[in-house]
Design an enzyme around this catalytic site. Structure first.
Site, short mmCIF file in Angstrom:
data_model
loop_
_atom_site.label_atom_id
_atom_site.label_comp_id
_atom_site.label_asym_id
_atom_site.label_seq_id
_atom_site.Cartn_x
_atom_site.Cartn_y
_atom_site.Cartn_z
N ASN B 73 0.83 -1.20 0.00
CA ASN B 73 0.00 0.00 0.00
C ASN B 73 0.86 1.24 0.00
O ASN B 73 1.98 1.25 0.50
CB ASN B 73 -0.93 0.00 1.22
CG ASN B 73 -0.22 0.47 2.47
OD1 ASN B 73 -0.25 1.66 2.80
ND2 ASN B 73 0.42 -0.44 3.18
N CYS B 135 6.18 3.41 9.16
CA CYS B 135 5.58 3.64 7.83
C CYS B 135 6.68 3.95 6.80
O CYS B 135 7.40 4.93 6.96
CB CYS B 135 4.57 4.76 7.92
SG CYS B 135 3.75 5.07 6.37
N CYS B 393 13.85 -32.54 -1.24
CA CYS B 393 12.90 -33.51 -1.81
C CYS B 393 11.61 -33.52 -1.01
O CYS B 393 10.51 -33.53 -1.55
CB CYS B 393 13.52 -34.90 -1.86
SG CYS B 393 14.11 -35.50 -0.26
#
Lengths: 466, 445
Positions: B73, B135, B393
């Protein structure tokens, strides 16, 4: 309310055209993406082995999931030029999907529908993947433009051969065009494949019958190699009394009408009996239902376990409202001028015969009548004895009406003459996909014979040597 | 029935599931709706400095037909005025006094601005603060958000400002856009933070449109890096959580941690709590499915606790931390090998090709006969002597429990790298190392 999502669309019952539209739905983009993402992308995948043409299935599916649908279509067509037909008519349960490792885990990948998705994409976007090779000065004659002939013609054209197809019918494609029920495969799909082969430079000569319009000897003389891919013939006689009465039909001709004629002009009885236990019998019966016959019965002399038709086909017929009467042997077609009833005897099964199936034995005093106004024969196909005896003059051997070939090369006993398709299929199933592979094998052998030093190309390697 | 009640640094909530500070906790309407459906707490979408938003704000990454394994965002902090948010916080707190309401805040970097907003917000009756130092877009360019969190000194300083005036607990939310997460964690603790939370979002560009060449998300043809969240970031969050939960300086102060980053199911939440989280915060899963996922979060965790005999969440918080070690302390004598259950194997042979092309070439395709039935296709068979126990594997095998990694005797000393180089520092040269390997039975395939 939205109808429940199914793989088959409900036929538009209001019109006959609606009832003969392609039955199986294509995937939408989202479905194709989700289904392609379910593929494990096995290493050395068993589906590739199970496909008679050895399409690299995990690769074409991966390309759908990556958004490279164009590349996916090319991957398919590189192994099978008739990939569009095969995606619709292959008995995938018996082939690629039957071999999918996810059968054991939960459910197999819907390989057939994914292939159709890629083929539809190529068709919609008018994609052409192959060009005619640089002319190599060699000419090959192909007798019969069914799937085996088309496949061989296409592969040879890619290599630069001048290929001439002689086809006695007005349209090419063989049983793909004339014999597959339209609600399985619309006739245009087959004709587009024919067109693709023609665009590779193959000269398609329709309406030319070998032995009548042209002699086999001319071909053997004039061409560097000849492929015989004539398929088989009409449905044979039942060898019972009354079968020449009006109202008795050849099953293949019956199917053919629905492919090339206006559906409204096709005559169909209201009480129809189909004789035979193979997929053609099923096709005839379901077509009769869709043409509007209220009462359709398949009569088969063995039990459901011996029935050659695929189980899913039988189930389809039953869902279509067809009745299947097992252990019943037709004895006589009765009626004044026209068919009025089919006299039958009840049958019990004895010990297994050479084919491993139990031998039917008529039960004494068990005769009964099935009232009907139409009888359709679907008990196999006649062998092309006329051409076989012609071929014999060139040293080509036959066995039980089939041309004998070396399965590794599809070469006959005459080094110039090759054969492919149903006319060599003395055992195993007559499938489009097998015919395509036959054609590929023959093309590879012809190229190997005539271009010994040049043909090390991947695409012409003898199949089976993956 | 297990008791999910949570006490996070004095902040109480009926369960450890909080909405993360993000679009789902943008308004009083949303937070109340979430509480009605069972969420234990909510960290309100960050309030503070005035902002303007753009569109589009989100882009996602899908994988093989599965939507949103990651979401990014470029939305900023709340674009609604502070007083509107405060009024709604007060209302929610009045209606849900037993639920945790935490105000996330972010203002310009002055002491006055931080202390003013803390005082204004406390009046609403909220239970605590979360300082948004994480942020990574939009705000960071203005000297806020991760611009704070990426400089430990700033982190410490602003934390001090906040803690000195706050009467409610202050949680410092850390940015993962940093090389060593323990440095800002220590700085926050040094500044007096009584609690931490992590991770905030990661810098990211979600993709490029192959037709327009626009990056995703695109705002009218141009884009910018944005914050990456969702299931794909969980492993990064788990590592950072364990790193700070085990850090000596953080441990010393017994600072509770709120875990964030890719939590979608109760199993994810349990993993975070096993690695030391006292509460968990969730955003992307709610953005994908809505608040209703809380029912299974609570139900699944309760059932798991009941099965395990855990009565309260305290009984299992941090239980996996003792299992977190460092490479130098791992046992060099431990050996596992891959074992394939051929009754389960569906012969996709993905293990073969993965081992052969990308690992140690110790799986062969061999024709075997099982239960007397001749198998047409070869089966993958492990040459155990050559298997290094890498587990590739077993990772690619599509069948559950078909390939398991089994411990075997290695005949090697159970020593660690750290022990070895303190006892035999000469092995740091290849000659001595080769000699040691031979002696200690290290077989290199």
């Amino acid at each position: 309310m939205k109808p429940e999502k199914t793989t088959r669309q409900q036929a538009d019952e209001s019109s006959i055209e609606g009832r003969f539209k392609e039955l199986n739905l294509p995937f939408n983009d989202r479905e194709a993406l989700l289904e392609s993402n379910r593929c494990l992308y096995c290493y050395d995948a068993p589906c590739i082995v199970a496909c008679p043409t050895h399409i690299d299935i995990p690769t074409f599916i991966r390309k759908i999931s990556s958004g490279n649908v164009k590349g996916s279509a090319k991957t398919i067509l590189e192994s099978n030029l008739l990939g569009a037909t095969c995606s619709r008519v292959c008995p995938v349960q018996e082939l690629c999907e039957g071999a999918c490792v996810l059968n054991e885990d939960h459910k197999p990948i819907n390989i057939g529908r994914l292939q159709r998705h890629a083929m539809d994409f190529a068709d919609k976007n008018k994609l052409n993947f192959f060009q005619r090779g640089n002319p190599n000065g060699l000419r090959v004659a192909i007798v019969g433009a069914g799937p085996a002939g088309l496949s061989c013609a296409g592969e040879l054209a890619k290599l630069g051969f001048e290929v001439i197809c002689f086809e006695k019918r007005p349209l090419s494609g063989g049983l793909d065009t004339y014999g597959i029920v339209v609600f399985r495969e619309p006739v245009e799909i087959s004709l587009k494949e024919v067109q693709m082969i023609e665009e590779l430079g193959v000269d398609m000569r329709n309406g030319v019958e070998i032995g009548k319009d042209l002699l086999l000897s001319d071909l053997v003389e004039d061409y560097d190699a000849v492929l015989i891919s004539i398929g088989l013939g009409k449905v044979p006689n039942l060898s019972i009394a009354g079968e020449d009465k009006e109202g008795v039909f050849d099953g293949l001709e019956f199917i053919e009408q629905t492919k090339v004629k206006d559906l409204k002009t096709i005559k169909c009885g209201s009480k129809v009996v189909v004789i035979g236990g193979g997929n053609t019998a099923i096709d005839c019966a379901t077509i009769a239902r869709r043409l509007g016959a209220p009462d359709v019965t398949i009569v088969y002399r063995r039990s459901q376990f011996e029935m050659p038709a695929y189980e899913f086909e039988c189930e389809f017929a039953l869902k279509e409202g067809v009745r299947i009467q097992f252990l019943t042997n037709p004895v006589e077609v009765e009626g004044k001028d026209k068919v009025e009833k089919l006299k039958c005897a009840r049958v019990e099964l004895g010990p297994p015969d050479l084919s491993g199936r139990r031998t039917p034995r008529v039960i004494a005093d068990s005769l009964f009548d099935i009232p009907c106004d139409m009888v359709i024969k679907a008990i196999g196909q006649e062998k092309p004895y006329d051409l076989l005896s012609e071929l014999k003059k060139f040293g080509v051997q036959e066995q039980n009406g089939y041309i004998v070939v070396d399965p590794k090369t599809n070469g006959t006993s005459n080094p110039k003459i090759f054969a492919a398709g149903d006319c060599i299929r003395h055992k195993g199933e007559a499938l489009t996909v097998v015919a395509v592979q036959d054609g590929k094998i023959a093309a590879a052998s012809i190229a190997k014979m005539l271009l010994p030093s040049k043909t090390n190309g991947k695409k012409t390697q003898p199949p089976g040597t993956r | 029935m297990a008791d999910l009640k949570t006490n996070f640094c004095g902040i109480r909530s009926p369960n450890p599931f909080w909405l993360a500070s993000a679009p789902p906790s943008n308004s009083g309407y949303q937070v109340q709706k979430a509480f009605e459906q069972g969420w234990g707490g909510a960290v309100w979408k960050t309030i503070g400095a005035p902002v303007l938003n753009v569109s589009n704000r989100y882009a996602t990454i899908d994988y093989k037909g599965t939507k949103i394994i990651g979401l990014n965002n470029v939305e900023l902090i709340s674009d609604r005025p502070v007083e509107v948010n405060l009024k709604e916080m007060k209302e929610v707190k009045r209606n849900f006094p037993n639920h945790a309401v935490i105000a996330s805040i972010m203002v310009e970097s002055t002491k006055e601005a931080w202390q003013e907003i803390i005082k204004r917000t406390e009046d609403t009756g909220i239970d605590g603060f979360e300082l948004n130092f994480g942020c990574p877009h939009g705000m960071s360019e203005r000297g806020m958000g991760s611009a704070m969190g990426q400089v430990p000194d700033y982190t410490c300083m602003v934390t001090e400002w906040a803690v000195s005036v706050a009467t409610k607990p202050v949680i410092v939310k850390l940015t993962p856009n940093i090389t060593d997460i323990t440095l800002p964690a220590r700085a926050a603790v040094k500044g007096g933070a009584p609690a931490l939370s992590l991770i905030n979002t990661l810098n990211s560009i979600m993709g490029v449109d192959l037709n327009t060449f626009d990056i995703k998300p695109s705002v009218g043809g141009k884009g910018s890096h944005g914050g990456y969240a969702g299931p794909a970031v969980k492993p990064i969050a788990l590592h950072m959580l364990s790193a700070i939960a085990l850090d000596e300086e953080v441990r010393k102060r017994t600072v509770p941690i709120s875990g964030i980053g890719g939590i979608e199911t109760w199993q994810d939440a349990v993993e975070f709590m096993l690695l030391g989280a006292t509460s968990v915060q969730i955003c992307t899963a709610v953005m994908h499915y809505g608040f209703r996922i809380i029912e299974d979060l609570i139900d699944g965790m309760s059932n798991w606790m009941d099965e395990r005999g855990f009565k309260t969440i305290e009984d299992f918080i941090g239980k996996s931390l003792p299992k977190v070690s460092s490479f130098g302390d791992l046992d060099l004598g431990f050996q596992s090998v891959a074992r394939i259950d051929h009754n389960k194997c569906i012969q996709c042979n993905l293990c073969f090709i993965a081992c052969n092309d990308a690992a140690h070439q110790c799986i062969d395709l061999t024709t075997m006969k099982l239960n007397g039935n001749p198998m047409e296709r070869p089966l993958p068979v492990v040459r155990e002597n050559d298997c290094v126990g890498c587990a590739l594997c077993s990772a690619v095998c599509p069948v559950p429990d078909c390939i398991t990694m089994v411990e075997v005797e290695s005949n090697r000393p159970h020593t660690t790298w750290n022990q070895l180089i303190s006892e035999k520092p000469e092995v740091l040269a290849w000659d001595a190392m080769n000699e040691y390997r031979k002696k200690a039975n290290f077989h290199i395939h």
